[in-house]
Design a protein around this motif. Structure first.
Motif, PDB file in Angstrom:
ATOM      1  N   GLN A  97      -7.770  -3.521  -5.610  1.00  0.00           N
ATOM      2  CA  GLN A  97      -7.948  -2.323  -4.791  1.00  0.00           C
ATOM      3  C   GLN A  97      -6.778  -1.364  -4.970  1.00  0.00           C
ATOM      4  OE1 GLN A  97      -8.183  -3.011  -0.477  1.00  0.00           O
ATOM      5  NE2 GLN A  97      -6.994  -1.121  -0.234  1.00  0.00           N
ATOM      6  N   LEU A  98      -5.556  -1.891  -4.920  1.00  0.00           N
ATOM      7  CA  LEU A  98      -4.374  -1.045  -5.090  1.00  0.00           C
ATOM      8  C   LEU A  98      -4.365  -0.398  -6.473  1.00  0.00           C
ATOM      9  CD1 LEU A  98      -1.475  -3.151  -3.500  1.00  0.00           C
ATOM     10  CD2 LEU A  98      -2.677  -1.200  -2.498  1.00  0.00           C
ATOM     11  N   GLU A 121       0.837  -1.209   0.000  1.00  0.00           N
ATOM     12  CA  GLU A 121       0.000   0.000   0.000  1.00  0.00           C
ATOM     13  C   GLU A 121       0.868   1.254   0.000  1.00  0.00           C
ATOM     14  OE1 GLU A 121      -3.535   1.871  -0.221  1.00  0.00           O
ATOM     15  OE2 GLU A 121      -3.766  -0.130   0.678  1.00  0.00           O
ATOM     16  N   SER A 164       1.066   3.875  -3.169  1.00  0.00           N
ATOM     17  CA  SER A 164       0.659   5.271  -2.977  1.00  0.00           C
ATOM     18  C   SER A 164       1.707   6.239  -3.509  1.00  0.00           C
ATOM     19  CB  SER A 164       0.390   5.550  -1.495  1.00  0.00           C
ATOM     20  OG  SER A 164       1.596   5.613  -0.753  1.00  0.00           O
ATOM     21  N   THR A 204      -6.828   0.292  -8.496  1.00  0.00           N
ATOM     22  CA  THR A 204      -7.877   1.301  -8.650  1.00  0.00           C
ATOM     23  C   THR A 204      -7.592   2.548  -7.817  1.00  0.00           C
ATOM     24  OG1 THR A 204      -9.528  -0.422  -9.057  1.00  0.00           O
ATOM     25  CG2 THR A 204     -10.342   1.749  -8.381  1.00  0.00           C
ATOM     26  N   THR A 205      -7.204   2.331  -6.577  1.00  0.00           N
ATOM     27  CA  THR A 205      -7.007   3.456  -5.658  1.00  0.00           C
ATOM     28  C   THR A 205      -5.828   4.324  -6.058  1.00  0.00           C
ATOM     29  OG1 THR A 205      -7.937   2.173  -3.828  1.00  0.00           O
ATOM     30  CG2 THR A 205      -6.605   4.096  -3.239  1.00  0.00           C
ATOM     31  N   HIS A 206      -4.739   3.681  -6.492  1.00  0.00           N
ATOM     32  CA  HIS A 206      -3.504   4.421  -6.719  1.00  0.00           C
ATOM     33  C   HIS A 206      -3.124   4.546  -8.195  1.00  0.00           C
ATOM     34  CE1 HIS A 206      -2.950   4.458  -2.422  1.00  0.00           C
ATOM     35  NE2 HIS A 206      -3.063   3.147  -2.364  1.00  0.00           N
ATOM     36  N   GLN A 207      -3.971   4.037  -9.084  1.00  0.00           N
ATOM     37  CA  GLN A 207      -3.719   4.157 -10.526  1.00  0.00           C
ATOM     38  C   GLN A 207      -2.349   3.592 -10.908  1.00  0.00           C
ATOM     39  OE1 GLN A 207      -6.301   5.419 -12.749  1.00  0.00           O
ATOM     40  NE2 GLN A 207      -7.233   4.805 -10.812  1.00  0.00           N
TER      41      GLN A 207
END
Length: 281
Positions: free
Chosen positions: A53-54, A25, A29, A56-59
């Motif tokens: 999830q990673l 994570e 980030s 999508t969240t952090h592109q």
């Protein structure tokens, strides 16, 4: 705003949960793509969901990769997944960051240590990092920008009762860290971090006898003092029984995140204390 690890590739062994997931994570980030290694088929759903999830969240691109890193076949599968997902005819594979996090612990007093305990723990904790770094060697950078972080433990230095085998594997990993820092100096920095107690199933699985044995260490660790109004009520309550709280996984990941950056390029061959002051050097 540019992210410091934009476009890099990190391999995180044991990356689907615990410290490994927190490290993944942290790196994601900062823009790094991540290959999330896991061992058991029971973790496939978790690793796949976490990778999505990673991403999508952090592109970034996060990919799960099953493989027992304590075996040549498992590491070969890991590298094959890396090549398939992070290289092409016009873009050769480059592995910028390796986090050797996968590990197991089997505590037992000396008289109860078995050969199976020894073989299994040294295979994962010591042979595993060797096999991973060996396989990654052809793909490391050639400008000293690579970063290798080995997850050690305070157990390499504290002599906790019941940890002849586990503590020995972590001491071996620290020795390997120093050797690799010299051997790979034109390719990557190589450092270790040595957490103490960390939240999660490994710490929770310790026996009451083991926890009582380390109570004095916990009491004298400055940052393990739980704080009302800052830490969760459950954490504060549990700390009254155990004399202090374990580290949060994100706190260990934060130290690792510092060591993989460009600014850490003059730090190599070190065991960096990421244990709240349990060990001070």
């Amino acid at each position: 705003m540019a992210r410091p690890l934009e476009g890099k590739l990190a391999i995180v062994t044991g990356g689907s949960r615990g410290i490994g997931a927190a490290v993944a994570e942290n790196l994601a980030s900062k823009g790094s793509n991540v290959l999330l290694n896991y061992t058991s088929s029971s973790s496939t759903e978790l690793a796949t969901s976490f990778a999505k999830q990673l991403s999508t969240t952090h592109q970034i691109l996060a990919v799960p990769a099953q493989g027992d890193v304590g075996t040549p076949a498992g590491v070969a599968a890991l590298l094959a997944t890396a090549k398939t997902n992070f290289s092409s005819a016009s873009k050769p594979l480059q592995i910028d960051i390796i986090i050797n996090n996968a590990g197991i612990a089997r505590n037992a007093p000396l008289e109860h240590v078995t050969q199976d305990d020894f073989d299994a723990t040294y295979r994962v904790n010591v042979l595993g990092p060797i096999l991973v770094v060996q396989a990654a060697l052809p793909y490391l950078p050639h400008d000293r920008s690579g970063r290798i972080i080995n997850l050690s433990s305070v157990s390499s230095s504290t002599g906790f009762v019941g940890q002849s085998v586990y503590g020995g594997t972590k001491a071996a990993l620290e020795a390997m860290t120093r050797t690799w820092a010299r051997e790979l100096s034109e390719r990557a920095t190589v450092n270790a971090v040595n957490p103490g107690p960390v939240e999660g199933p490994m710490y929770a699985s310790n026996t009451p006898e083991f926890l009582e044995g380390i109570r004095g260490w916990v009491m004298h660790t400055p940052l393990m003092r739980a704080r009302e109004g800052v830490d969760a009520e459950e954490v504060v309550r549990d700390a009254k029984e155990s004399a202090g709280r374990p580290a949060y996984t994100k706190e260990i990941a934060g130290v690792i995140g510092m060591l993989v950056g460009e600014e850490a390029g003059w730090c190599t061959g070190q065991v960096v204390s990421a244990n709240g002051g349990m060990l001070m050097h």
